[in-house]
Design an enzyme around this catalytic site. Sequence first.
Site, PDB file in Angstrom:
ATOM      1  N   CYS A 110       0.956  -1.043   0.011  1.00  0.00           N
ATOM      2  CA  CYS A 110      -0.081   0.044   0.064  1.00  0.00           C
ATOM      3  C   CYS A 110       0.643   1.265  -0.014  1.00  0.00           C
ATOM      4  CB  CYS A 110      -1.039  -0.002   1.160  1.00  0.00           C
ATOM      5  SG  CYS A 110      -0.039   0.027   2.786  1.00  0.00           S
ATOM      6  N   HIS A 255      -1.847   1.653   7.395  1.00  0.00           N
ATOM      7  CA  HIS A 255      -2.382   1.689   5.961  1.00  0.00           C
ATOM      8  C   HIS A 255      -1.692   3.081   5.357  1.00  0.00           C
ATOM      9  CE1 HIS A 255      -4.073   0.246   2.476  1.00  0.00           C
ATOM     10  NE2 HIS A 255      -5.171   0.993   2.659  1.00  0.00           N
ATOM     11  N   ASN A 275      -8.372   4.399  -2.002  1.00  0.00           N
ATOM     12  CA  ASN A 275      -7.500   3.318  -1.483  1.00  0.00           C
ATOM     13  C   ASN A 275      -7.200   2.454  -2.634  1.00  0.00           C
ATOM     14  OD1 ASN A 275      -6.907   1.445   0.563  1.00  0.00           O
ATOM     15  ND2 ASN A 275      -9.076   0.611   0.894  1.00  0.00           N
TER      16      ASN A 275
END
Length: 310
Positions: A110, A255, A275
């Site tokens: 990520c 994240h 995202n």
Amino acid sequence: MWYFIKLLAFVRLSISTFNEEIDYMYKSKPKNEFIKYFNNLNLSWKITHYDNLNASMHFCALLKTEANIPYIKLDVDSEISLPVNFDAREKWPHCPTIAEVYDQGRCGSCWTFGVATTASDRTCIHSNITVRLSEQDFDCCKDSYSETVCGGGNPGLAFNCWTTLGLVSQDCRPYNIQELEDDNTCKKTCKNGQQYQSDKHYGKNVWRVPEDDDSIRTELFRNGPVEAAFEIYEDFGDYKHGIYEHKYGKRAGEHSVRVIGYGEEYGTQYWLVANSWGPEWGENGFFKVKRFQQELNFEDYILTAFPKNS
């Protein structure tokens, strides 16, 4: 005096939204029954079940490594008043990358998507160059991750890689999880036949945005998307739509994401975020998150950057 006023505002905003009763129901009910129960609570968001959500996604932003990034100086008082709702896709419609969402898959990468997509957006906004920078190329930047790209990395160090080593385009080095898992070595060749070094794009500088509402909104409105890293919990993985507030579940990791705007709905202020879990997750790959939640620390490590030729 101004700092004291902003500090009081931060204290008022930073609140805990965790609910012990909802958490108990989450732990005691079958998942399908809990989803029905939760969605009938009249909260600001709804949940669902995703069959393909991989737990390895949750552990991908390593923030303990200090990147020594200075704070950007923003004069937030003399500018025109900021709009209540802002979406970077609407202000810079000529930059298609702002509206794009990717899928990191089973790889804990990520941090590469949060950085590369933000850098791509900024390159378009400030250099008028449309490019999709390569997440794969971070395997040439060993200082930004611990053992493997899929094992998590530091967004600050990754941004520094963009300014020092540069990043090639996705056309040159497309995302390939198998290579990252099996090999994880720097490959200075392009899949599309271009010369690797000539395909590089560079950043000029990287800054950290002060942890207050005015500064973050001002930076978004003036200069475009920013990268954020925050604490996530089990309930975040179940997000379907609405304004996410942490209500149940244990901590799942850290994240990294790309913030593209902000707004307010029914009195709740939120960040608008892209995202990297694919378009099937959330609101076509995007989500809204309530601003200044105590457990999330969403505003604590927001980074902004500018391309070299801006």
